[in-house]
Enzyme design. Structure first.
Site, short mmCIF file in Angstrom:
data_model
loop_
_atom_site.label_atom_id
_atom_site.label_comp_id
_atom_site.label_asym_id
_atom_site.label_seq_id
_atom_site.Cartn_x
_atom_site.Cartn_y
_atom_site.Cartn_z
CG LEU A 11 -2.25 -0.67 1.19
CD1 LEU A 11 -3.04 -0.41 2.48
CD2 LEU A 11 -3.08 -0.23 -0.01
CB VAL A 12 3.46 2.57 2.34
CG1 VAL A 12 4.43 3.75 2.36
CG2 VAL A 12 2.50 2.66 3.53
CB SER A 38 6.70 -9.35 -5.59
OG SER A 38 5.68 -9.56 -4.63
NE ARG A 97 9.03 5.09 12.18
CZ ARG A 97 7.82 4.57 12.10
NH1 ARG A 97 7.19 4.13 13.20
NH2 ARG A 97 7.21 4.47 10.93
CB CYS A 126 1.15 7.55 9.77
SG CYS A 126 0.60 6.03 10.53
CD GLN A 153 -3.31 5.59 14.84
OE1 GLN A 153 -2.92 5.84 15.98
NE2 GLN A 153 -2.56 4.88 14.01
CE LYS A 205 5.77 1.65 16.05
NZ LYS A 205 5.04 1.09 14.87
CG HIS A 234 -4.00 7.74 11.03
ND1 HIS A 234 -4.76 6.71 10.53
CD2 HIS A 234 -2.75 7.23 11.20
CE1 HIS A 234 -4.01 5.63 10.40
NE2 HIS A 234 -2.78 5.91 10.79
C1 2RA Z 1 -0.99 2.19 11.92
N1 2RA Z 1 0.68 3.87 12.41
O1 2RA Z 1 -1.78 3.10 11.69
C2 2RA Z 1 0.47 2.45 12.20
C3 2RA Z 1 1.35 1.90 11.12
N2 2RA Z 1 1.07 2.45 9.86
O2 2RA Z 1 -1.32 0.99 11.93
#
Ligand code: 2RA
EC number: 1.2.1.11
Length: 330
Positions: A11-12, A38, A97, A126, A153, A205, A234
């Site tokens: 996806l990303v 792949s 990170r 994110c 989210q 995080k 989100h």
């Molecule tokens: C989530 N921030 O929303 C985490 C990883 N993308 O699941």
């Protein structure tokens, strides 16, 4: 410039390709990289067909920049191999990170710490990116003392399988369960795994990454991260206490000129940020700005962003843009 997108089929990774095209990131050659299963798969980008190649093939071709979104364990294994070959790796996983030797970057906030010898650069989580982008200018002006954040989210943060679970449930179809419970018509106060302190990894995080990006361990953060059955982005309810007194009008004026931020704040006319409007956009949308009338020097606000865009792909591409614009890619 030779660019590799590692995790191109996810996806990303696919969002990274869309962002590269839309922002016209300059490149002479593009490598699409994914796991062995792949390799050989064909993908079209800007009207040209590419074959997905393996990690080692990509390393051997010495890309200048590799945009990674392939999971933490893959990044731990392969990012150093790209970096040893001179490639600048911009990694979207959580692997690097909090590594004290690696930089955690939101270009508009702390891009200035990047240097020409940086080889593995971490893209923040994110939910952290959108919050620090909105709060950065306020921290600079009023010094943040404490942040209380609750997130809402999108399932896209988990990935395609989670989107499929939600849509199957919505259609009354059977399907694989990614979450421990139904997600449609429900909310889950559980993102990633629970730790010994009863917070989730996602919540910690936000705590730890915010401090690192601001370069300020005195900023206190507490978070509750919640999964909701939506797409598009989100959302975050943020209560922020400052060291200094503020003026709400000045806060709004600061946010209205903050890089990457769009102020959507006219509640009397039902104007406020919503994920349905942030979908596919690169900005962070801020609204519902109001003084917390129960505590001095404290503000409430609502922050929304597309978690696949500014929350992942766009921020990573913007780090590459920043490196290019500042002659940090050679
Ligand atoms: C989530 N921030 O929303 C985490 C990883 N993308 O699941």
């Amino acid at each position: 410039m030779k660019i590799a997108v590692v995790g191109a089929t996810g996806l990303v990774g696919q969002e990274m390709l869309r962002v590269i095209e839309q922002r016209e990131l300059p490149f002479d050659e593009l490598l699409l990289v994914a796991s062995e299963r792949s390799v050989g798969k064909e993908m079209t980008f800007k009207g040209k067909t590419y074959k997905v190649i393996s990690m080692q093939d990509a390393i051997d071709q010495k890309p200048d920049v590799a945009l990674f979104s392939a999971g933490g364990s893959t990044s731990i294994t392969w990012a150093p191999k790209f970096a040893e070959n001179g490639t600048i790796v911009i990694d979207n996983s959580s692997a690097w990170r909090m590594d004290p030797t690696k930089k955690l970057i939101v270009p508009e906030i702390n891009g200035g710490v990047l240097r020409i010898d940086d080889r593995i650069i971490a893209n923040p989580n994110c939910s952290t990116i959108q919050m620090v982008l909105a709060l950065g200018p306020l921290h600079e002006r009023y010094t943040i003392k404490r942040i209380v954040v609750s997130t809402y989210q999108s399932v896209t943060g988990t990935g395609k399988a989670a989107v499929d679970q939600m849509m199957n449930e919505r259609a009354g179809k059977e399907g694989d369960m990614v979450y421990p419970y139904k997600i449609d018509m429900n909310v889950l106060p559980h993102i990633d795994v629970f730790l010994d302190n009863d917070y989730t990894k996602e919540e910690m995080k936000m705590v730890n990454e915010t401090k690192k990006i601001f370069g300020d361990d005195t900023v206190q953060v507490t978070a509750t991260c919640v999964r909701i059955p939506t797409m598009g982005g989100h959302s975050e309810s943020v209560n922020v206490e400052f060291e200094e007194e503020f003026d709400v009008a000045e806060v709004k004026a600061l946010l209205s000129i903050a890089p990457g931020v769009v102020l959507e704040d006219d509640p009397k006319n039902n104007i406020y940020p919503m994920p349905i409007n942030s979908h596919g956009k690169d900005e962070v949308f801020v609204g519902r700005i109001r003084r917390d009338e129960t505590q001095e020097k404290t503000l409430n606000m609502w922050i929304v962003a597309d978690n696949l865009r500014k929350g992942a792909a766009t921020n990573a591409v913007q780090i590459a843009e920043f490196m290019l614009e500042n002659s940090l890619v050679f």
